[in-house]
Design a protein around this motif. Structure first.
Motif, PDB file in Angstrom:
ATOM      1  N   ASN A  26     -12.843   4.382  -7.766  1.00 22.56           N
ATOM      2  CA  ASN A  26     -11.489   4.749  -8.189  1.00 22.56           C
ATOM      3  C   ASN A  26     -10.610   5.093  -6.996  1.00 22.56           C
ATOM      4  N   LEU A  27     -11.154   5.824  -6.047  1.00 24.08           N
ATOM      5  CA  LEU A  27     -10.389   6.236  -4.871  1.00 24.08           C
ATOM      6  C   LEU A  27     -10.021   5.027  -3.994  1.00 24.08           C
ATOM      7  N   ILE A  28     -10.960   4.129  -3.790  1.00 20.82           N
ATOM      8  CA  ILE A  28     -10.695   2.930  -2.979  1.00 20.82           C
ATOM      9  C   ILE A  28      -9.629   2.053  -3.640  1.00 20.82           C
ATOM     10  N   LEU A  29      -9.764   1.839  -4.949  1.00 18.65           N
ATOM     11  CA  LEU A  29      -8.785   1.008  -5.658  1.00 18.65           C
ATOM     12  C   LEU A  29      -7.407   1.666  -5.687  1.00 18.65           C
ATOM     13  N   HIS A  30      -7.368   2.988  -5.823  1.00 23.61           N
ATOM     14  CA  HIS A  30      -6.084   3.698  -5.810  1.00 23.61           C
ATOM     15  C   HIS A  30      -5.413   3.549  -4.440  1.00 23.61           C
ATOM     16  N   THR A  31      -6.190   3.619  -3.393  1.00 21.95           N
ATOM     17  CA  THR A  31      -5.641   3.439  -2.048  1.00 21.95           C
ATOM     18  C   THR A  31      -5.055   2.038  -1.893  1.00 21.95           C
ATOM     19  N   LEU A  32      -5.754   1.041  -2.395  1.00 24.39           N
ATOM     20  CA  LEU A  32      -5.216  -0.326  -2.375  1.00 24.39           C
ATOM     21  C   LEU A  32      -3.919  -0.423  -3.181  1.00 24.39           C
ATOM     22  N   ASN A  33      -3.878   0.269  -4.312  1.00 19.51           N
ATOM     23  CA  ASN A  33      -2.661   0.271  -5.132  1.00 19.51           C
ATOM     24  C   ASN A  33      -1.482   0.879  -4.389  1.00 19.51           C
ATOM     25  N   VAL A  34      -1.720   1.936  -3.641  1.00 18.22           N
ATOM     26  CA  VAL A  34      -0.646   2.567  -2.865  1.00 18.22           C
ATOM     27  C   VAL A  34      -0.098   1.577  -1.840  1.00 18.22           C
ATOM     28  N   VAL A  35      -0.980   0.844  -1.188  1.00 21.40           N
ATOM     29  CA  VAL A  35      -0.544  -0.176  -0.220  1.00 21.40           C
ATOM     30  C   VAL A  35       0.263  -1.260  -0.926  1.00 21.40           C
ATOM     31  N   LEU A  36      -0.198  -1.694  -2.087  1.00 21.15           N
ATOM     32  CA  LEU A  36       0.527  -2.723  -2.837  1.00 21.15           C
ATOM     33  C   LEU A  36       1.902  -2.230  -3.297  1.00 21.15           C
ATOM     34  N   VAL A  37       1.994  -0.971  -3.696  1.00 20.01           N
ATOM     35  CA  VAL A  37       3.299  -0.408  -4.076  1.00 20.01           C
ATOM     36  C   VAL A  37       4.231  -0.425  -2.874  1.00 20.01           C
ATOM     37  N   PHE A  38       3.712  -0.048  -1.713  1.00 22.56           N
ATOM     38  CA  PHE A  38       4.531  -0.082  -0.501  1.00 22.56           C
ATOM     39  C   PHE A  38       5.026  -1.499  -0.211  1.00 22.56           C
ATOM     40  N   LEU A  39       4.132  -2.476  -0.280  1.00 25.49           N
ATOM     41  CA  LEU A  39       4.511  -3.865   0.000  1.00 25.49           C
ATOM     42  C   LEU A  39       5.524  -4.386  -1.025  1.00 25.49           C
ATOM     43  N   PHE A  40       5.286  -4.078  -2.295  1.00 23.27           N
ATOM     44  CA  PHE A  40       6.203  -4.527  -3.338  1.00 23.27           C
ATOM     45  C   PHE A  40       7.586  -3.894  -3.157  1.00 23.27           C
ATOM     46  N   CYS A  41       7.619  -2.606  -2.902  1.00 22.42           N
ATOM     47  CA  CYS A  41       8.909  -1.932  -2.695  1.00 22.42           C
ATOM     48  C   CYS A  41       9.616  -2.479  -1.456  1.00 22.42           C
ATOM     49  N   SER A  42       8.870  -2.784  -0.423  1.00 20.11           N
ATOM     50  CA  SER A  42       9.472  -3.363   0.780  1.00 20.11           C
ATOM     51  C   SER A  42      10.159  -4.680   0.468  1.00 20.11           C
ATOM     52  N   LYS A  43       9.524  -5.486  -0.382  1.00 17.91           N
ATOM     53  CA  LYS A  43      10.115  -6.787  -0.724  1.00 17.91           C
ATOM     54  C   LYS A  43      11.326  -6.646  -1.647  1.00 17.91           C
ATOM     55  N   ILE A  44      11.241  -5.768  -2.611  1.00 21.92           N
ATOM     56  CA  ILE A  44      12.335  -5.619  -3.575  1.00 21.92           C
ATOM     57  C   ILE A  44      13.511  -4.848  -2.984  1.00 21.92           C
ATOM     58  N   LEU A  45      13.213  -3.774  -2.275  1.00 20.95           N
ATOM     59  CA  LEU A  45      14.288  -2.915  -1.764  1.00 20.95           C
ATOM     60  C   LEU A  45      15.073  -3.539  -0.618  1.00 20.95           C
ATOM     61  N   LYS A  46      14.532  -4.583   0.020  1.00 20.14           N
ATOM     62  CA  LYS A  46      15.243  -5.181   1.157  1.00 20.14           C
ATOM     63  C   LYS A  46      16.587  -5.768   0.745  1.00 20.14           C
ATOM     64  N   ARG A  47      16.775  -6.013  -0.545  1.00 18.71           N
ATOM     65  CA  ARG A  47      18.058  -6.505  -1.037  1.00 18.71           C
ATOM     66  C   ARG A  47      19.089  -5.386  -1.197  1.00 18.71           C
ATOM     67  N   PHE A  48      18.623  -4.145  -1.238  1.00 18.40           N
ATOM     68  CA  PHE A  48      19.514  -3.034  -1.560  1.00 18.40           C
ATOM     69  C   PHE A  48      19.645  -1.982  -0.460  1.00 18.40           C
ATOM     70  N   ILE A  49      18.700  -1.984   0.478  1.00 25.25           N
ATOM     71  CA  ILE A  49      18.645  -0.937   1.498  1.00 25.25           C
ATOM     72  C   ILE A  49      18.663  -1.587   2.878  1.00 25.25           C
ATOM     73  N   PRO A  50      19.353  -0.976   3.838  1.00 21.97           N
ATOM     74  CA  PRO A  50      19.352  -1.534   5.195  1.00 21.97           C
ATOM     75  C   PRO A  50      17.931  -1.618   5.767  1.00 21.97           C
ATOM     76  N   GLU A  51      17.714  -2.641   6.565  1.00 26.54           N
ATOM     77  CA  GLU A  51      16.392  -2.902   7.162  1.00 26.54           C
ATOM     78  C   GLU A  51      15.866  -1.698   7.941  1.00 26.54           C
TER      79      GLU A  51
END
Length: 168
Positions: A26-51
């Motif tokens: 559970n801990l390992i998968l949660h850590t992977l999820n946190v990384v995926l959330v970061f990557l997803f937010c980086s891709k989506i937010l780049k349209r709305f937030i300065p680099e």
């Protein structure tokens, strides 16, 4: 939750009822999820937030995801593996979908379908994926055309499969 039960069974057969193994997964998968959330937010937010501040905002969202009581409870409670697996594959499907929108490579399209199906086998909430990809299309200004709608047919099929399986 067929995939979740398969994983529980595999862990029990290989490691017995050792709680450390279940909690570590559970801990390992949660850590992977946190990384995926970061990557997803980086891709989506780049349209709305300065680099320049993109990493800070994506990191803040990932941090809130990492320490939010609902997510922490899923990690602490072994039986909530279904939520962690669902998040992992749902986020993976969204990221591969964004990648497919960028380069139109068939591999990314197929991975998106596979990840959405695996997310569905982890938790029934994944039937919302079809709505999520339409929302992503709207957020990044993908034109709704016949070709766009045809590309969604496999995701409608996954959703219908989910309604059938979880309707039983």
């Amino acid at each position: 939750f067929p995939l979740t039960f398969l994983i529980f069974r595999f862990l029990r057969v290989v490691f017995g009822f050792n709680p450390i193994v279940f909690h570590a997964l559970n801990l390992i998968l949660h850590t992977l999820n946190v990384v995926l959330v970061f990557l997803f937010c980086s891709k989506i937010l780049k349209r709305f937030i300065p680099e320049s501040s993109l990493a800070v905002w994506a990191g803040a969202v990932a941090l809130v995801f990492a320490i939010h009581p609902l997510r922490v409870e899923s990690v602490a409670w072994v039986m909530d593996l279904k939520d962690i697996l669902f998040s992992l594959f749902y986020l993976g499907a969204m990221l591969t979908y964004l990648k497919w929108l960028d380069n139109k490579k068939p591999l990314h399209y197929i991975l998106t379908i596979v990840f959405s199906l695996i997310a569905l086998l982890s938790k029934s909430t994944a039937i919302t994926f079809i709505a999520t990809i339409f929302l992503i299309d709207w957020l990044i200004d993908v034109k709704i055309e016949k070709k766009t709608l045809i590309s969604k047919i496999p995701f409608f099929a996954v959703t219908l499969f989910g309604f059938y399986v979880f309707g039983l």
